[in-house]
Design an enzyme around this catalytic site. Structure first.
Site, PDB file in Angstrom:
ATOM      1  N   ASP A 108      -2.721  -9.356   9.368  1.00 57.29           N
ATOM      2  CA  ASP A 108      -1.787  -9.969   8.488  1.00 57.29           C
ATOM      3  C   ASP A 108      -0.702 -10.569   9.110  1.00 57.29           C
ATOM      4  O   ASP A 108       0.116 -11.411   8.659  1.00 57.29           O
ATOM      5  CB  ASP A 108      -1.937  -9.058   7.210  1.00 57.29           C
ATOM      6  N   HIS A 135       0.443  -0.753  -0.421  1.00 60.71           N
ATOM      7  CA  HIS A 135      -0.161   0.091   0.034  1.00 60.71           C
ATOM      8  C   HIS A 135       1.276   1.190  -0.101  1.00 60.71           C
ATOM      9  O   HIS A 135       1.035   2.317   0.742  1.00 60.71           O
ATOM     10  CB  HIS A 135      -0.826  -0.089   1.106  1.00 60.71           C
ATOM     11  N   ASP A 195      -0.244  -4.916   5.855  1.00 62.44           N
ATOM     12  CA  ASP A 195      -1.753  -5.843   5.108  1.00 62.44           C
ATOM     13  C   ASP A 195      -0.914  -5.657   3.735  1.00 62.44           C
ATOM     14  O   ASP A 195      -0.689  -5.051   2.949  1.00 62.44           O
ATOM     15  CB  ASP A 195      -2.871  -5.234   5.405  1.00 62.44           C
ATOM     16  N   GLU A 196      -2.400  -7.383   3.299  1.00 66.86           N
ATOM     17  CA  GLU A 196      -1.978  -7.358   1.377  1.00 66.86           C
ATOM     18  C   GLU A 196      -0.548  -6.660   1.111  1.00 66.86           C
ATOM     19  O   GLU A 196      -0.518  -5.947   0.197  1.00 66.86           O
ATOM     20  CB  GLU A 196      -3.162  -6.268   1.210  1.00 66.86           C
ATOM     21  N   VAL A 197       0.290  -7.360   1.373  1.00 69.36           N
ATOM     22  CA  VAL A 197       1.673  -7.558   0.898  1.00 69.36           C
ATOM     23  C   VAL A 197       1.877  -8.172  -0.424  1.00 69.36           C
ATOM     24  O   VAL A 197       1.431  -9.072  -0.352  1.00 69.36           O
ATOM     25  CB  VAL A 197       2.585  -7.666   1.974  1.00 69.36           C
TER      26      VAL A 197
END
EC number: 3.2.1.52
Lengths: 524, 524
Positions: free
Chosen positions: A372, A259, A319-321
């Site tokens: 995460d 992000h 998060d969300e890597v």
């Protein structure tokens, strides 16, 4: 306006006792509720005689510490109080209420002393909210005072404290820029709902509106517009101060290593170059965890951020890597070999997050991360607070985190950015954060919950109606006794009344169903 | 501001030719589009040099008649024009544009003559929209004029006319009251989108806000509030006049015999008393079709309504009639026997609707009814225009109505009150109103479509963001050539630009996706 009524001659006036069990700490939570009979629903006609009274309460507490507050307020009613106080009892004694005779005062046993700026400002603000017509001149006032004397008043004793200490709202100012005024207005509404944490998801992939004095290029190159779509240092100070006066903490989030697309525009060599067919493809992935310069940058950035945002917490994201870019980069792979991570990219993520957590803890911040990080991290003991956001069995995750001895914030059921069935507020009300198998100690690790208003489809045009009164459902869940607030049917009329109160106070809260408010929303 | 440029010395100025093929009729449709480069999307940075020009067009036509309009406008660009004109061609010639030298003028062959109030008012309005900074003093103006001279301008020729003559938006002021200002603001936005019919669903079950001078009790007893939640005669006149100047017709709907609960409060003996166990239950059903007094009341009401609303059309509703109350009432059943209807309540409905249709046609109104009336009516030839609203195979219904030789308005796919996936605007764009098997003549009976914004969950707080820009998708479908506007991907950036234009003009249109506008929405 502030007088100690004890010992004064003003016995007709409202007597307000504040017993503060603990000193008001640095991080104070000011949660004040005032319910004026501003709203009425259904298709019955309104009569002036329905102006039956006023409930008011002024609630204080030290947020990150145990606390108890006990407010006694005479002059009362039965219209919607939202969120529901822990205990509320009424008598039929009558008290006349006039703005001239009304005042807030410090209790004799209160640890807060006259001159406390947060309390004084709150008193002024709530005085206007209780007597909205008082400044309109003598005619309005006369009408109001006559109404007050005409009607019956009971008295009500309120005992109140929040169920959870962390009651947050996330606003996302990266996917769409939110003007400062819009943020301030949201803080007003948050205070009315007793939310006490503004989780400022200030930067993300699409834009970097935070104007850093250490790295001015981050916003001059990474914001949607370098002048009109940024938050200057003065903007940030204004938001923090406005929030503080309303008992709201500002929790900044600088989400990494994913992000971060917008970060790369103003800071070269920060993001990982992605490779294709053995050569750089020209695109970039997450923050590059293999370079020492990355951690030097983060140290300088978080040094600034830690000073600018006084709250003792900071949100580090995580998060969300997307691992594919790291995987494609030969230098990243070489670094992993050197570190002994093999091809386990979760280890690389954990390594990166631990570095950032250590940087911020050096600046005396407690870090919060998205779930995460907990999920891929082996040395979980280095984490402090985990925010659960994924769908599915979110209570399973809450339980796992609590079993690991870490504090939990629950966000999954409160993703209000989803346009979904907007009127289905009950979905956000019938959430039971502690309904998992666990010890009392584990349950006490659930410090609260958070409404997330992500910005893909939300900006200043639709933020308020999308947030309110749906977020109010979460507010009551986080504040009130679950046993007293388990019925959707019982809550409905009270929430409708509260929504009218929000309207009266200028919050663009959308309707729950057919009906009306005495004072409708008027766009200017 | 209005001068005829032909023969004048002002050769630097914009030359605007208006060829009107037909006389501007009593019901004129003024649809004007002006696209300023006010918006820009994506995460790229903005540069002042992006202010590349101005498209403008001034479009006129007689609404309920065939027409052709042909507007030539020099001074141009390529940014989003929405809805897409029928034909647009550009050259690279350059023209400087300054507010001092710019004016609208009447074409020499135009049937409209200087002094036409609708045109003159439109010219003034659009002058400010084209030069928003002109009134801000000389500095703003200077900047603007410099920018204009700095940049390249092409020239564009626009030929335009609407695909469908009926392009409506329904607002529901019964389930929630909408302040007059909110209605006027919606009319502005409608004009920007080239909608030309405001379908005012003014009364319904929950409330009767229309203040009738013949039957004042209808609103004094049937409105949410007799003073604050009504539309006075003056309010109605204001709405009609405001709409007229923007080329928008006001189509009032007085829906009966169902959806009339609020009517019963101020008019006794109008609604059918429901029976239970042989005695009146105390509740009321639809309008009582068995009493002569009902038709006397309707005659007087529609006499007033026909005079107050000058449009030649009126919407009579006729949807969702609950038959159970009629069935329970012995007098209604006796009436049916007497009329030879047996127990066929569809016949009773048809009888009632035909009476009301006749009443309004006596007052020279063409009536529109919801599809329910067509479905149960045997003598369909007495009907004129049918509005299709039900889900499912709505084109099947469109076809049935057209085959019966009646005109059709399509609403089914444009129920925008549903909160649904708000960002899924493409759902409202990929609607093909004529994609049914039928002759050209049958297809020509489809006179247009309508966006319905029912009020269960909508009031002034959320009307605008729920309506815009989703309704813009329907607007283009109803205005533009279907072949040129079948691609969602091509439309997307143009719609994003148009949404920024709406913001700039003060319309609270919500975002379609991540991004920004040069001028964001600022709540006051």
């Amino acid at each position: 306006m502030l007088k100690d009524l004890f010992g004064s001659q003003n016995l007709e006036a409202v007597v307000l006792l504040l017993f503060l069990a603990r000193t008001v700490a640095t991080s104070t939570s000011l949660a004040a509720l005032v319910s004026l009979p501003t709203g009425h629903h259904g298709i019955d006609q309104l009569h002036l005689s329905e102006l039956q009274g006023v409930v008011l309460g002024l609630l204080f507490g030290a947020v990150l510490a145990t606390f108890l507050l006990f407010v006694v307020v005479f002059i009362v009613i039965s219209l919607g109080v939202w969120p529901l106080p822990q205990a509320i009892t009424s008598s039929t004694e009558r008290y006349p209420l006039t703005p001239q005779a009304f005042c807030f005062s410090y209790g004799r046993r209160s640890a807060a002393r006259p001159g406390c700026s947060v309390l004084d400002a709150a008193s002024e603000r709530y005085f206007s909210l209780i007597f909205p017509d008082y400044t309109y001149g003598s005619t309005g006032l006369e009408t109001f005072s006559q109404l007050v004397y005409q009607d019956d008043f009971g008295s009500t004793k309120i005992e109140d404290f929040p169920r959870f200490q962390f009651r947050g709202i996330l606003l996302d100012t990266s996917r769409h820029y939110l003007p400062v005024k819009t943020i301030l207005k949201s803080l007003d509404a948050m205070a009315y709902n007793k939310f006490n944490v503004f989780h400022w998801h200030i930067v993300d992939d699409p834009s970097f509106p935070y104007q850093s004095h250490t790295f001015p290029d981050l916003s001059s190159k990474g914001a949607f517009h370098p002048m009109t779509h940024i938050y200057t240092q003065s903007d940030v100070r204004r938001v923090i101060s406005y929030a503080r006066l309303r008992g709201i903490r500002v929790l900044p989030e600088f989400d990494s290593p994913g992000h971060t697309k917008s970060w790369g525009k103003g800071q070269s060599d920060l993001l990982t170059p992605c490779y294709k067919g053995g050569i750089p493809s020209g695109t970039f992935g997450p923050v590059n965890p293999a370079l020492p310069s990355t951690y030097q940058f983060m140290e300088r950035l978080f040094k600034e951020v830690s000073a600018v945002f006084p709250d003792s917490y900071i949100h580090l994201g995580g998060d969300e890597v997307d691992l594919s870019c790291w995987r494609s980069n030969p230098y990243v792979r070489a670094f992993m070999q050197k570190m002994g991570f093999g091809v386990d990219f979760a280890k690389l993520e954990a390594f990166y997050m631990e570095k950032v957590v250590n940087i911020t803890s050096f600046f005396n911040k407690t870090s919060i991360v998205w779930q995460d990080v907990f999920d891929y991290h082996e040395r979980r003991s280095s984490l402090s607070v985990v925010e659960v956001w994924k769908e599915g069995c979110y209570l399973c995750e809450v339980r796992r985190v609590a079993k690991a001895g870490l504090r939990v914030i629950l966000a999954s059921p409160w993703y209000l950015d989803q346009p979904g069935p907007t009127h289905n507020w009950a979905r956000y009300y019938t959430v039971w954060p502690l309904a998992f198998k666990g010890t009392e100690e584990q349950k006490s690790l659930v410090i609260g919950g958070e409404v997330c208003m992500w910005g893909e489809y939300v900006d200043a045009t639709n933020l308020a109606p999308r947030l309110w009164p749906r977020a109010s459902a979460a507010a009551e869940r986080l504040w009130s006794n679950e046993k007293q607030t388990s019925s959707v049917d019982k809550a409905f009329p009270r929430l409708q009344d509260f929504r009218c109160i929000l309207l009266r106070r200028g919050i663009q809260a959308e309707p729950l169903y057919v009906g009306h408010c005495k004072h409708e929303y008027h766009s200017v």
